[in-house]
Design a protein around this motif. Structure first.
Motif, short mmCIF file in Angstrom:
data_model
loop_
_atom_site.label_atom_id
_atom_site.label_comp_id
_atom_site.label_asym_id
_atom_site.label_seq_id
_atom_site.Cartn_x
_atom_site.Cartn_y
_atom_site.Cartn_z
N TRP A 41 -2.90 32.70 -42.24
CA TRP A 41 -2.17 33.97 -42.26
C TRP A 41 -1.46 34.18 -40.93
O TRP A 41 -0.29 34.57 -40.90
N ARG A 52 4.23 31.69 -48.83
CA ARG A 52 2.79 31.98 -48.86
C ARG A 52 2.01 30.99 -49.73
O ARG A 52 0.95 30.51 -49.35
N MET A 79 -5.53 35.86 -48.13
CA MET A 79 -4.61 35.63 -47.02
C MET A 79 -3.76 36.89 -46.86
O MET A 79 -2.65 36.98 -47.37
N ASN A 80 -4.33 37.89 -46.19
CA ASN A 80 -3.65 39.16 -46.03
C ASN A 80 -4.00 39.77 -44.69
O ASN A 80 -4.74 39.18 -43.91
N ASN A 90 -7.33 38.17 -38.11
CA ASN A 90 -5.91 38.41 -38.38
C ASN A 90 -5.36 39.22 -37.20
O ASN A 90 -5.94 40.23 -36.82
#
Length: 99
Positions: A41, A52, A79-80, A90
């Motif tokens: 990410w 993505r 995946m955020n 992240n």
């Protein structure tokens, strides 16, 4: 570390079929699969190399032993930018990766 840097170079060049790092999850000193989702990410949000879905394939190809029981849909879903306390976190796109 050289292998990881090489992977970043491959990702930046848009290569999906990359040089795999063949280590098991027990050899990662406490990393979990979600740490690898965060890794991709962080790359995906900063480099305009792969979309993505292709990024999900890339990370599975990069760490085949660690992510062998994880499908691309799971990686895509996780995946955020949701914060989850992990070793590899992240980092918001507008913040540098290195302090």
């Amino acid at each position: 570390m050289p292998q990881l840097l090489h992977l970043v170079e491959e990702y930046a060049s848009g290569t999906i079929i990359c040089t795999p790092i063949k280590i098991g999850i027990n050899d990662t000193k406490g990393l979990r699969p979600i740490d690898f989702y965060h890794l991709i990410w962080n790359l995906w949000t900063r480099l305009d190399a792969l979309d993505r879905r292709a990024s999900c394939r890339f990370i599975k190809n990069a760490f085949p032993m660690i992510l062998e029981n994880t499908n691309e849909k799971t990686i895509y879903r996780k995946m955020n930018d949701t914060y989850v306390r992990c070793t590899i976190e992240n980092i918001p796109k507008d913040e540098p990766l290195v302090p």
